[in-house]
Design a protein around this motif. Structure first.
Motif, PDB file in Angstrom:
ATOM      1  N   GLU A 160       0.838  -1.207   0.000  1.00  0.00           N
ATOM      2  CA  GLU A 160       0.000   0.000   0.000  1.00  0.00           C
ATOM      3  C   GLU A 160       0.872   1.255   0.000  1.00  0.00           C
ATOM      4  O   GLU A 160       0.563   2.236  -0.661  1.00  0.00           O
ATOM      5  CB  GLU A 160      -0.938   0.023   1.220  1.00  0.00           C
ATOM      6  N   ASP A 212       2.404   1.599  -3.487  1.00  0.00           N
ATOM      7  CA  ASP A 212       1.367   2.014  -4.418  1.00  0.00           C
ATOM      8  C   ASP A 212       1.076   3.506  -4.270  1.00  0.00           C
ATOM      9  O   ASP A 212       0.983   4.247  -5.245  1.00  0.00           O
ATOM     10  CB  ASP A 212       0.094   1.189  -4.138  1.00  0.00           C
ATOM     11  N   ASN A 213       0.985   3.954  -3.021  1.00  0.00           N
ATOM     12  CA  ASN A 213       0.661   5.355  -2.777  1.00  0.00           C
ATOM     13  C   ASN A 213       1.817   6.278  -3.167  1.00  0.00           C
ATOM     14  O   ASN A 213       1.604   7.381  -3.659  1.00  0.00           O
ATOM     15  CB  ASN A 213       0.311   5.556  -1.294  1.00  0.00           C
ATOM     16  N   ASP A 271      -7.907   5.282  -1.684  1.00  0.00           N
ATOM     17  CA  ASP A 271      -7.431   4.411  -2.754  1.00  0.00           C
ATOM     18  C   ASP A 271      -7.415   2.953  -2.327  1.00  0.00           C
ATOM     19  O   ASP A 271      -7.682   2.062  -3.125  1.00  0.00           O
ATOM     20  CB  ASP A 271      -6.017   4.846  -3.166  1.00  0.00           C
ATOM     21  N   ARG A 324     -11.596  -0.715  -8.614  1.00  0.00           N
ATOM     22  CA  ARG A 324     -10.809  -1.286  -9.701  1.00  0.00           C
ATOM     23  C   ARG A 324     -10.858  -2.819  -9.671  1.00  0.00           C
ATOM     24  O   ARG A 324     -10.049  -3.490 -10.296  1.00  0.00           O
ATOM     25  CB  ARG A 324      -9.379  -0.766  -9.671  1.00  0.00           C
ATOM     26  N   ASP A 371       1.614   7.258  -6.662  1.00  0.00           N
ATOM     27  CA  ASP A 371       0.462   8.060  -7.053  1.00  0.00           C
ATOM     28  C   ASP A 371       0.818   9.529  -6.824  1.00  0.00           C
ATOM     29  O   ASP A 371       0.825  10.026  -5.712  1.00  0.00           O
ATOM     30  CB  ASP A 371      -0.756   7.659  -6.195  1.00  0.00           C
ATOM     31  N   GLU A 397      -9.963   0.129  -4.046  1.00  0.00           N
ATOM     32  CA  GLU A 397      -9.691  -1.282  -4.312  1.00  0.00           C
ATOM     33  C   GLU A 397     -10.940  -1.962  -4.872  1.00  0.00           C
ATOM     34  O   GLU A 397     -10.871  -2.797  -5.765  1.00  0.00           O
ATOM     35  CB  GLU A 397      -9.240  -1.978  -3.026  1.00  0.00           C
ATOM     36  N   GLY A 429      -8.963  -6.787 -12.397  1.00  0.00           N
ATOM     37  CA  GLY A 429      -8.730  -6.157 -11.089  1.00  0.00           C
ATOM     38  C   GLY A 429      -7.294  -6.207 -10.629  1.00  0.00           C
ATOM     39  O   GLY A 429      -7.001  -6.663  -9.534  1.00  0.00           O
ATOM     40  N   ILE A 430      -6.382  -5.702 -11.477  1.00  0.00           N
ATOM     41  CA  ILE A 430      -4.982  -5.668 -11.042  1.00  0.00           C
ATOM     42  C   ILE A 430      -4.603  -4.224 -10.703  1.00  0.00           C
ATOM     43  O   ILE A 430      -5.315  -3.287 -11.050  1.00  0.00           O
ATOM     44  CB  ILE A 430      -4.043  -6.244 -12.127  1.00  0.00           C
ATOM     45  N   TYR A 431      -3.489  -4.054 -10.002  1.00  0.00           N
ATOM     46  CA  TYR A 431      -3.091  -2.715  -9.551  1.00  0.00           C
ATOM     47  C   TYR A 431      -2.317  -1.990 -10.640  1.00  0.00           C
ATOM     48  O   TYR A 431      -1.239  -2.419 -11.024  1.00  0.00           O
ATOM     49  CB  TYR A 431      -2.242  -2.823  -8.281  1.00  0.00           C
ATOM     50  N   PRO A 432      -2.860  -0.864 -11.122  1.00  0.00           N
ATOM     51  CA  PRO A 432      -2.247  -0.206 -12.289  1.00  0.00           C
ATOM     52  C   PRO A 432      -0.867   0.403 -11.997  1.00  0.00           C
ATOM     53  O   PRO A 432      -0.066   0.532 -12.900  1.00  0.00           O
ATOM     54  CB  PRO A 432      -3.258   0.878 -12.657  1.00  0.00           C
ATOM     55  N   ARG A 433      -0.609   0.758 -10.751  1.00  0.00           N
ATOM     56  CA  ARG A 433       0.682   1.406 -10.468  1.00  0.00           C
ATOM     57  C   ARG A 433       1.775   0.408 -10.111  1.00  0.00           C
ATOM     58  O   ARG A 433       2.911   0.792  -9.870  1.00  0.00           O
ATOM     59  CB  ARG A 433       0.524   2.447  -9.346  1.00  0.00           C
ATOM     60  N   LEU A 434       1.413  -0.883 -10.087  1.00  0.00           N
ATOM     61  CA  LEU A 434       2.434  -1.908  -9.857  1.00  0.00           C
ATOM     62  C   LEU A 434       2.750  -2.596 -11.187  1.00  0.00           C
ATOM     63  O   LEU A 434       1.912  -2.639 -12.078  1.00  0.00           O
ATOM     64  CB  LEU A 434       1.933  -2.951  -8.853  1.00  0.00           C
ATOM     65  N   TYR A 453       3.025  -9.593  -4.868  1.00  0.00           N
ATOM     66  CA  TYR A 453       2.180  -9.132  -3.753  1.00  0.00           C
ATOM     67  C   TYR A 453       1.244 -10.237  -3.288  1.00  0.00           C
ATOM     68  O   TYR A 453       1.166 -10.554  -2.099  1.00  0.00           O
ATOM     69  CB  TYR A 453       1.392  -7.896  -4.189  1.00  0.00           C
TER      70      TYR A 453
END
Lengths: 390, 251
Positions: free
Chosen positions: A11, A14-15, A205, A213, A18, A210, B92-97, B105
């Motif tokens: 997390e 990820d943040n 986010d 998306r 961003d 979660e 549903g995957i994480y776009p920034r990873l 993960y």
């Protein structure tokens, strides 16, 4: 533990990627906002403070008619120049701060021990001019009393007879100066606001985001209990909350210690250690704000909804802060035990210089933490409902 | 291996009268064997996703029961989750990873340490042929690439049973063929594969066993040949129409 750590680190990573979230968490909340709030206040402090030790120059009309008086002004750091002819216009147009006119009959009146006429021209719409006028008034009053006493003495009276009351005014609050006091009182607000901004986007986010998306379902189908997942997410939010609070403390310290204003260090005698102390006292509030951010995020079905809800909810935990500022509440142990409120009082005590007992401090921190845990437990209950995915 | 027995799920109707319920799934019973591909075939809104969500322990059935590899979905959800890989409706995957970080993960969340997780992600990269985009952030990935990453994530803990919700949705022809190949191979390795679809050709081409679902009920559950013979039809589409109780159009 390893799994919780994996979620926390993910997390945070990820943040950190961003940019918008990072701007709000690390720049807007803890740097730009304090500058915008405290900057104008500092300028206000500068405008309203009078430095009697600094030599000030004023324009005088008819300086030659009262040499003793002029000498007295010089002794009080007032330098005298001859006033220009159009001094009235210049004052009105803010080109000249003020002018003092010594009347032609000043010397005559003075000798006869009649009230001697002085006229002070200033511009009430200009704070610089007002300040100078204030300063001059204080010095002239001093001269007035001094001469009065000397005259009484010359006539064989004890001058003190005239003083029925000797009122000594002593402002016991630490600073005395209103503006600087306001700035000290802004410290809790600056810290709490920066902390909230720090966790704001990550909370949104990582919870409604979660879901939005569609990554929540696969995550929840892993053999990790939901409670652990939420604890991990809350820890990640808390990390940002505390880090943003730390940056805000640094900003606050740098603003009040580096501001290019003379004597600022006399008005604020903050040492770095005191700011850090304030930051540590604000930490339980950070925990509370984290719980609130998490709870509100869980109730929101989309990131947009969460932003709206949080926009409103952010103000609620700060209400006691404003209430305390305006109601001038007396600090009591009972009030210290009230969650959140007590914590604000603790922070406020740094500004006012009140000394609190360590019992009061412990009770306040304990009650705030307990309250935060209750809020978080409610969040946990909600997070375990299946409506989360359905 | 999945055994579902009379699964039912109701939702409250939004904005309607109190206690008025919407039936999502009413009576779903079927079996999906190990080493076989089972297709859950049904029109939109028939209850496919709800059924798969119950099997993935995301929602609790209101009545009925099911077992996944011998574990009850209601009493032993954590064991079920250890045993399944679930690919939901959208990737549903994480776009920034990156693709790799997405997989690592999940591997860490199921309990692998960093090194094991990276090793496992490497294996999956090999297995699902993801070299071209493995180290890129997933923002802007094609649907096919996203699906591969999501499938890799679902496979990270080597689950015996795979539950795939419309995995071929939005894929182009080549990506779809690639995915079918992967699904077949996983089945040959002995995995139990349950996947939902509303595309007849796909189910006919891929599945060993087909369960047709309509209005929350299983209408028929058999092999392709069995369904064709019991409905007396030549292709699955006609058999499907008969099975859900509609009339065939007369030509």
């Amino acid at each position: 533990m390893r799994r919780i750590r994996a979620v926390v680190l993910k997390e945070i990573k990820d943040n950190l990627r961003d940019r918008r979230a990072l701007f709000f968490a690390l720049i807007y909340g803890p740097v730009i906002l304090p500058l915008m709030i405290i900057g104008p206040m500092l300028i206000g402090v500068k405008l309203n403070s009078i430095d009697f030790d600094k030599v000030t120059t004023i324009a005088v009309i008819g300086a030659d008619k009262a040499p003793n008086f002029i000498q007295f002004l010089r002794e009080n750091n007032i330098e005298v120049t001859a006033a220009p002819d159009n001094y009235r216009e210049q004052i009105a147009e803010n080109k000249l701060k003020l002018a003092l006119e010594i009347d032609d009959i000043f010397a005559e009146q003075f000798t006869k021990a009649e009230p001697a006429l002085l006229t002070l021209y200033f511009n009430g719409g200009d704070s610089d001019s007002q300040n100078s006028a204030r300063q001059l008034r204080v010095i002239i009053n001093r001269y007035d009393r001094l001469i009065g006493k000397l005259r009484m003495l010359a006539r064989g009276f004890d001058a003190d007879v005239l003083d029925a009351i000797n009122l000594v005014e002593d402002d016991l609050s630490a600073e005395g100066e209103f503006g600087s006091k306001m700035i000290s009182h802004m410290l809790p607000f600056v810290l709490v606001f920066a902390m909230t901004m720090g966790g704001f986007y990550l909370a949104i986010d990582s919870i409604p985001g979660e879901r939005e998306r569609n990554s929540l379902e696969p995550l929840l189908s892993l053999p990790l209990p939901r409670a652990q997942l939420l604890v991990a997410k809350a820890l990640a939010v808390l990390a940002f909350v505390l880090f943003s609070g730390f940056i805000a403390s640094l900003t606050f310290f740098l603003i009040v210690s580096l501001a290019p204003i003379e004597k600022i260090d006399e008005i604020f005698d903050y040492r770095f250690i005191e700011i850090i102390y304030a930051y540590i006292l604000a930490m339980p509030l950070g925990v509370f704000m984290t719980s609130i951010l998490i709870l509100v995020s869980i109730f929101s079905r989309s990131t947009k909804e969460a932003q709206t809800h949080l926009g409103i909810m952010m103000i609620v935990p700060m209400m006691p802060l404003f209430a305390l500022e305006f109601l001038n509440v007396k600090v009591s142990s009972l009030l210290m035990a009230a969650p959140i409120v007590g914590q604000y009082l603790l922070l406020g005590s740094i500004a006012t210089g009140d000394v609190l007992t360590s019992a009061q401090i412990i009770v306040s921190i304990f009650s705030t933490l307990m309250f935060s845990i209750v809020v978080f437990l409610i969040a946990l209950l909600v997070y375990r409902r299946e409506r989360l995915v359905a | 291996m999945i055994k579902a027995n009379g699964l039912a799920k109701f939702y409250k109707r939004k904005g309607g009268k109190k206690n008025e319920k919407v039936v999502a799934v009413e009576d779903v019973s079927f079996t999906a064997e190990d080493g076989a591909i089972t297709g859950l075939l049904g029109p939109n809104g028939a209850g496919k996703s709800t059924t798969l969500r119950m099997l993935a322990t995301l929602v609790v059935p209101d009545s009925g029961s099911a077992e996944v590899d011998g574990f009850s979905i209601t009493n032993d959800a954590i064991s079920v989750r250890r045993s399944i890989g679930y690919l939901p409706h959208n990737a549903g995957i994480y776009p920034r990873l990156t693709a790799e970080e997405n997989i690592v993960y999940f591997a860490e969340v199921v309990g692998l340490d960093k090194k094991q997780a990276q090793q496992r992600a490497g294996e999956l990269c090999e297995q699902l042929e993801m070299h071209d985009f493995f180290l890129r952030r997933t923002e802007g990935f094609s649907q096919g690439q996203k699906t591969k990453v999501a499938l890799a994530r679902a496979l990270v803990h080597k689950p015996r049973t795979l539950i795939l919700d419309e995995p071929t949705n939005g894929l182009d022809v080549m990506a779809m063929r690639g995915l079918r190949k992967i699904i077949r191979r996983l089945s040959e390795e002995g995995h139990c594969i349950l996947f939902s679809s509303h595309v007849m050709q796909e189910v006919a081409a891929l599945c060993d066993h087909i369960a047709i679902i309509s209005d929350g009920k299983i209408a028929i559950s058999d092999s392709l040949a069995g369904i064709l013979s019991s409905t007396g039809q030549k292709d699955l589409e006609d058999a499907f129409v008969i099975a859900i109780g509609e009339q065939l159009e007369l030509e």
